[in-house]
Design an enzyme around this catalytic site. Structure first.
Site, mmCIF file in Angstrom:
data_model
loop_
_atom_site.group_PDB
_atom_site.id
_atom_site.type_symbol
_atom_site.label_atom_id
_atom_site.label_comp_id
_atom_site.label_asym_id
_atom_site.label_seq_id
_atom_site.Cartn_x
_atom_site.Cartn_y
_atom_site.Cartn_z
ATOM 1 C CB CYS A 162 -0.924 0.000 1.202
ATOM 2 S SG CYS A 162 -1.772 -1.563 1.385
ATOM 3 C CG HIS A 294 -2.329 4.367 4.774
ATOM 4 N ND1 HIS A 294 -2.052 4.320 3.434
ATOM 5 C CD2 HIS A 294 -2.465 3.067 5.170
ATOM 6 C CE1 HIS A 294 -2.013 3.055 3.038
ATOM 7 N NE2 HIS A 294 -2.265 2.277 4.069
ATOM 8 C CD GLU A 305 -3.109 7.792 8.698
ATOM 9 O OE1 GLU A 305 -4.011 6.972 8.426
ATOM 10 O OE2 GLU A 305 -2.554 8.522 7.845
ATOM 11 C CE LYS A 326 -5.767 4.010 1.269
ATOM 12 N NZ LYS A 326 -4.908 5.096 1.786
ATOM 13 C CG HIS A 331 -6.418 0.729 0.220
ATOM 14 N ND1 HIS A 331 -5.316 1.056 -0.546
ATOM 15 C CD2 HIS A 331 -5.921 0.368 1.434
ATOM 16 C CE1 HIS A 331 -4.223 0.881 0.175
ATOM 17 N NE2 HIS A 331 -4.555 0.478 1.372
ATOM 18 C CG PHE A 390 -0.560 -5.400 4.813
ATOM 19 C CD1 PHE A 390 -1.078 -4.707 5.899
ATOM 20 C CD2 PHE A 390 -1.374 -6.295 4.153
ATOM 21 C CE1 PHE A 390 -2.383 -4.912 6.324
ATOM 22 C CE2 PHE A 390 -2.688 -6.508 4.572
ATOM 23 C CZ PHE A 390 -3.190 -5.819 5.656
#
Lengths: 402, 88
Positions: A162, A294, A305, A326, A331, A390
């Protein structure tokens, strides 16, 4: 060190077929998420996504091109066409050798993999089209951009899940900064909305069945999107000398690794990346007016976050705006940072902060100004774009208006 | 049957070269009609699909093996042979 500016931007995603349509949707807080349409979708438990509806490859490419261009490559080429067109650049002679392309993608030609696995495993055929490999490889999009526009300098693809696009754009910036190139085409692309792509994600149990609601107390997971965004990064002096319109300056970039867990994010890793980007940009926390989060809409990301932002900004965290787009475009995994950079540039250029839509209930663990549901007019001079992948790989970009 | 193989191979090659079948003559090479190395591989795939045969062809060394691709007529002849051999 040389300064790096953005002189072109292009996109195709669920919100629009170009930058104008996309920004209009972001200003209006429109949602691009809907029912997924592809073969075997009825065998999925997750059936929503931000899909580019009504897209026809044949309208943009000829038969021989389609034989070689996976959907993620097609999206890339369409976005690149818009971005390079806006920049007004043509690549020949010395400039061609001083220009390259670095793009992010996580899955590469996922649709090509899916279709051909279906052919040999499900349909029992014993032969696949000869171009499967050049079509599915992760660097196919970057290579076709280099071929189409004659870019002969440093070119490669970055795959950090990501954070792929942010890592790619950070590399593009460094490549120009350090003098390895004068122009870099950069950004990212993803086209993972196919049976195998969603089936794999289902297994992790992090996907929402109804909506992406980042930072909202009732959020229940992420929603995938697809598409691409591509930018023209250019040496500041080069852009000025030719009288190019400058959309924004890329002033800082930092990357860190959590070195902790393959899926769970870390506050420290994220915070170090945020602080690092500000330091690299020469920005103080008080200079940053907006962060494109994010903001995946998962419990793990959103809480971590917000804690990282609070940690990095101190009291200023309560003043700045942070939104997750998003909620609108989904995403895009390896392409997400690129589409999100469009919102950052809109904030700097147009003074419009894209909202976090789908926001319904405040979460005390995400008690920041998330620009809920409605876009906001605000003048900001510096912005950040977060990406936390990830594998614990974090990449944060800092932009400033010029 | 042979004539039909002839016509079908020419249609496949014409489609690959993006020209009309009538513009192809039997003595031309694939290069003559504008099919490059990637196009050769794709043409062989299309032939395998169309006739449900396996074509022995190694792109590393196109002259290796029995499948002669030196001209349109050579390809037609080779396909006729493979169809006869593999369909019996």
């Amino acid at each position: 060190m040389r300064r790096v500016v953005i002189t072109g931007q292009g996109t195709i995603n669920a919100l629009g077929r170009n930058v104008r349509e996309t920004l209009e949707a972001m200003r209006e807080g429109r949602c691009g998420i809907g029912d997924l349409e592809f073969q075997d979708v009825d065998r999925l438990s997750i059936r929503i996504g931000a899909q580019i509806k009504g897209y026809e490859a044949e309208a943009n490419f000829n038969r021989q091109q389609i034989a070689l261009y996976d959907r993620f490559t097609q999206f890339t080429l369409l976005a690149a066409r818009e971005a390079i067109g806006q920049s007004g650049l043509g690549f020949s002679g010395e400039l061609a050798t001083r220009s390259g392309v670095v793009l992010g993608t996580s899955g590469g030609g996922m649709n090509t993999l899916d279709e051909n696995y279906r052919t040999v495993y499900a349909d029992g055929k014993n032969r696949v089209h000869p171009f499967v490999v050049p079509k599915l490889m992760n660097n196919a999009a970057a290579s076709h951009v280099s071929m189409e526009w004659n870019l002969k300098g440093p070119s490669f693809t970055v795959a950090t899940a990501c954070a792929s696009s942010n890592h790619a754009m950070g590399q593009a910036m460094q490549t120009i900064r350090t003098g390895m190139a004068d122009v870099m085409i950069t950004g990212g692309s993803e086209a993972m909305l196919c049976f195998g792509g969603i089936k794999a994600w289902e297994g992790l149990r992090v996907m929402s069945k109804d909506a992406c609601r980042p930072f909202s107390a009732n959020r229940n997971g992420m929603v995938q999107g697809e598409g691409a965004a591509v930018f023209v990064f250019e040496d500041y002096d080069h852009a000025r000398a030719r009288g190019a319109e400058i959309l924004a300056e890329v002033v800082g970039f930092a990357m860190t690794s959590d070195a902790a867990d393959i899926v769970m994010p870390s506050k420290q890793g994220a915070s170090r990346a945020i602080v690092g980007a500000m330091k690299d940009a020469g920005l103080n926390p008080g200079d940053v007016g907006y962060i494109n989060a994010h903001g995946t809409g998962t419990a793990a990301n959103d809480k971590t976050e917000c804690a990282a932002v609070a940690d990095a900004f101190g009291p200023h965290a309560d003043v700045l705006m942070i939104s997750s787009t998003k909620s609108m475009h989904g995403h895009l995994i390896g392409g997400t940072g690129a589409v999100e950079l469009l919102a950052c540039i809109m904030a700097l250029r147009d003074g419009v902060i894209a909202p976090t839509i789908g926001y319904q209930e405040p979460d005390p663990e995400c008690a920041l100004d998330v620009v809920p549901n409605v876009a906001r007019d605000a003048k900001v001079d510096a912005v950040l774009s977060n990406a936390f992948a990830f594998g614990g790989l974090n990449a944060v970009l800092a932009l400033r208006s010029v | 049957m042979s004539d039909s193989i002839n016509d079908r191979v020419i249609v496949i090659l014409a489609e690959q070269a993006m020209i009309e079948p009538s513009d192809i003559s039997m003595d031309q090479s694939l290069e003559d009609i504008g099919i490059d190395s990637l196009g050769v591989v794709e043409s062989i795939f299309a032939i395998e699909e169309a006739f449900d045969i396996t074509v022995p062809f190694n792109a590393n060394d196109p002259t290796e093996g029995d499948f002669d691709i030196s001209s349109v007529s050579a390809i037609v002849h080779a396909v006729q042979g493979l169809v006869a051999a593999q369909k019996t």
